[in-house]
Design a protein around this motif. Structure first.
Motif, short mmCIF file in Angstrom:
data_model
loop_
_atom_site.label_atom_id
_atom_site.label_comp_id
_atom_site.label_asym_id
_atom_site.label_seq_id
_atom_site.Cartn_x
_atom_site.Cartn_y
_atom_site.Cartn_z
N GLY A 105 3.33 16.01 -11.96
CA GLY A 105 4.02 15.69 -10.54
C GLY A 105 3.89 14.47 -10.04
O GLY A 105 3.19 13.67 -10.92
N VAL A 106 4.54 14.19 -9.36
CA VAL A 106 4.55 12.78 -8.42
C VAL A 106 3.56 12.82 -7.33
O VAL A 106 3.67 13.66 -6.67
CB VAL A 106 6.06 12.51 -8.02
N THR A 107 2.68 11.67 -7.51
CA THR A 107 1.52 11.75 -6.59
C THR A 107 1.70 10.96 -5.29
O THR A 107 1.26 10.99 -4.36
CB THR A 107 0.24 11.67 -7.18
N SER A 108 2.79 10.01 -5.69
CA SER A 108 3.20 8.90 -4.69
C SER A 108 4.25 8.11 -4.85
O SER A 108 4.56 7.91 -5.96
CB SER A 108 2.14 7.91 -4.22
N VAL A 109 5.01 7.84 -4.01
CA VAL A 109 6.21 7.04 -3.85
C VAL A 109 6.43 6.03 -2.72
O VAL A 109 5.89 6.39 -1.63
CB VAL A 109 7.48 7.62 -3.70
N GLU A 110 6.51 4.68 -3.05
CA GLU A 110 6.49 3.65 -1.90
C GLU A 110 7.65 2.65 -2.23
O GLU A 110 7.52 2.44 -3.34
CB GLU A 110 5.05 3.02 -1.69
N PRO A 111 8.26 2.43 -1.16
CA PRO A 111 9.31 1.10 -1.47
C PRO A 111 8.54 -0.21 -1.61
O PRO A 111 7.34 -0.30 -0.82
CB PRO A 111 10.18 1.14 -0.35
N THR A 112 9.02 -1.05 -2.40
CA THR A 112 8.63 -2.42 -2.66
C THR A 112 9.76 -3.47 -2.17
O THR A 112 11.01 -3.12 -2.18
CB THR A 112 7.98 -2.72 -3.89
N GLU A 113 9.42 -4.62 -2.08
CA GLU A 113 10.48 -5.51 -1.83
C GLU A 113 11.50 -5.53 -3.30
O GLU A 113 12.85 -5.64 -2.80
CB GLU A 113 9.76 -6.97 -1.75
N ASP A 114 10.93 -5.31 -4.23
CA ASP A 114 11.89 -5.36 -5.42
C ASP A 114 12.30 -4.19 -5.83
O ASP A 114 12.81 -3.86 -7.06
CB ASP A 114 11.03 -6.17 -6.63
N GLY A 115 11.83 -3.04 -5.34
CA GLY A 115 12.25 -1.70 -5.89
C GLY A 115 11.34 -0.54 -5.31
O GLY A 115 11.09 -0.54 -4.17
N TRP A 116 10.69 0.12 -6.30
CA TRP A 116 9.80 1.32 -5.80
C TRP A 116 8.55 1.26 -6.96
O TRP A 116 8.63 0.83 -7.99
CB TRP A 116 10.59 2.65 -6.17
N LEU A 117 7.47 1.77 -6.45
CA LEU A 117 6.15 2.10 -7.07
C LEU A 117 5.96 3.46 -6.90
O LEU A 117 5.90 4.13 -5.83
CB LEU A 117 4.95 1.34 -6.34
N VAL A 118 5.93 4.08 -8.17
CA VAL A 118 5.78 5.81 -8.16
C VAL A 118 4.73 5.94 -9.06
O VAL A 118 4.33 5.46 -10.14
CB VAL A 118 7.14 6.08 -9.05
N GLU A 119 3.73 6.75 -8.68
CA GLU A 119 2.66 7.22 -9.33
C GLU A 119 2.90 8.76 -9.93
O GLU A 119 3.18 9.40 -9.16
CB GLU A 119 1.31 7.32 -8.71
N VAL A 120 2.82 8.90 -11.17
CA VAL A 120 2.99 10.05 -11.81
C VAL A 120 1.74 10.73 -12.40
O VAL A 120 1.23 9.99 -13.29
CB VAL A 120 4.35 10.18 -12.70
N GLU A 121 1.44 12.05 -12.36
CA GLU A 121 0.37 12.56 -13.18
C GLU A 121 0.85 13.22 -14.31
O GLU A 121 1.93 13.80 -14.09
CB GLU A 121 -0.31 13.67 -12.14
#
Length: 99
Positions: free
Chosen positions: A38-54
């Protein structure tokens, strides 16, 4: 704003939260040949996205003894993989670091 509107909202970089989550999960699975839990977090950044996946690192019997890991995935503005790293490895349900 309701949660479903937030998930489908496109950010300045053109991807929605849902699109970024799917892209991160799919690409890390392709690279590692491991199964996303599952995906545990998603956040926009200046250059794209930061996604955390378990991810399921090591499936065992019984499944309560599986080894899971969290991966941090950096995506560019188009949703392409820029970098990834494993940030934690742990037994299912424990959240503790294992070697």
């Amino acid at each position: 704003m309701p949660a479903d509107e937030e998930e489908s909202k496109e950010y300045e970089n053109g991807l929605s939260v849902m699109d970024a989550a799917k892209a991160g999960s799919r690409q890390i699975a392709e690279i590692t040949s491991k199964t996303p839990e599952g995906v545990t977090s998603v956040e926009p950044t200046e250059d794209g996205w930061l996604v955390e996946v378990e991810m399921l690192e090591d499936g065992r019997i019984p499944s309560a003894s599986d080894i899971l890991a969290s991966y941090e995935i950096e995506l560019d503005l188009d949703g392409s993989l820029v970098a990834y790293r494993r940030t934690q490895r742990y037994s299912r349900g424990r959240g503790k670091e294992v070697s």
